[in-house]
Design an enzyme around this catalytic site. Structure first.
Site, short mmCIF file in Angstrom:
data_model
loop_
_atom_site.label_atom_id
_atom_site.label_comp_id
_atom_site.label_asym_id
_atom_site.label_seq_id
_atom_site.Cartn_x
_atom_site.Cartn_y
_atom_site.Cartn_z
CB CYS A 35 -0.93 -0.01 1.22
SG CYS A 35 -2.38 1.03 1.02
CG ASP A 61 -3.22 -0.59 10.23
OD1 ASP A 61 -2.13 -0.82 10.80
OD2 ASP A 61 -3.33 0.19 9.25
#
Length: 213
Positions: free
Chosen positions: A19, A137
């Site tokens: 990402c 996360d």
């Protein structure tokens, strides 16, 4: 009822997302290394791109590799517009959006990722809001901070992706310990905050490939 998949089968199909990509060479390294998805940050971040900047990068991504547009707290109309302009096929919502947001975007034909943290209080079951996969996360996404497995209020289930502080040096141990469905990396393959290192991208993906074999 069929038997659950073996650990070897789970690793063979380990989903890997790289990402925060901003340059063609970063996208090419991720794709060449076997990434399942590449992510473009279209929200406030040191890695932020405009939808117009993301579009030519998304065009480099071959079929079979997901093109993920990442948002946090933007209005749904802006999410739709930006993801479409960027050429994304998947939307990741990282702002605590309600289930109704996922329902609305599902009707637009996007694949969906819900991102949360162990401390959020959100359900840790992939698909609970109608998403295709769940990312767990750290409380400050993109910070490179790792979270402790002890902070999980429950065992995540379904297609869940481990994120937060992963790097080429720790991804193998993290996957071995937590057995996620996939992994997501950003800051762990950077030479400085917001600046990707192609060599680290390659090293991360080589380590994951070694687990798949």
């Amino acid at each position: 009822m069929s038997d659950p998949p073996s650990e070897e089968l789970q690793l063979h199909h380990l989903y890997v997302k790289v990402c925060g990509l901003r340059k063609p060479e970063e996208v090419e390294a991720a794709v060449a290394g076997g990434a399942s998805a590449v992510g473009f940050i279209l929200t406030t971040s040191p890695r932020r791109l405009s939808p117009a900047e993301a579009r030519p990068l998304a065009a480099l991504v071959p079929p079979g590799v997901a093109k993920v547009a990442v948002f946090r707290g933007e209005p749904l109309e802006e999410v739709r517009r930006a993801a479409t302009v960027a050429g994304a096929d998947t939307i990741q919502l990282h702002g605590g959006e309600p289930p109704e947001a996922f329902t609305a975007l599902r009707a637009d034909g996007f694949r969906l990722i819900r991102a949360t943290s162990p401390e959020s209080g959100d359900p840790l079951t992939a698909g609970a809001y109608g998403e295709d996969m769940l990312i767990i996360d750290s409380p400050r996404p993109g910070s490179g901070e790792r979270w402790s497995p002890e902070s999980l209020p429950e065992q995540p289930t379904g297609s869940w992706v481990l994120s937060g502080g992963l790097s080429p040096d720790n991804v193998v141990d993290a996957v071995t310990a937590l057995r996620p469905w996939g992994v997501d990396v950003s800051s762990g393959v950077e030479s400085s905050r917001g600046v990707k290192d192609v060599g680290l991208i390659e090293k991360f993906l080589t380590g994951v490939r070694g687990m798949r074999s």
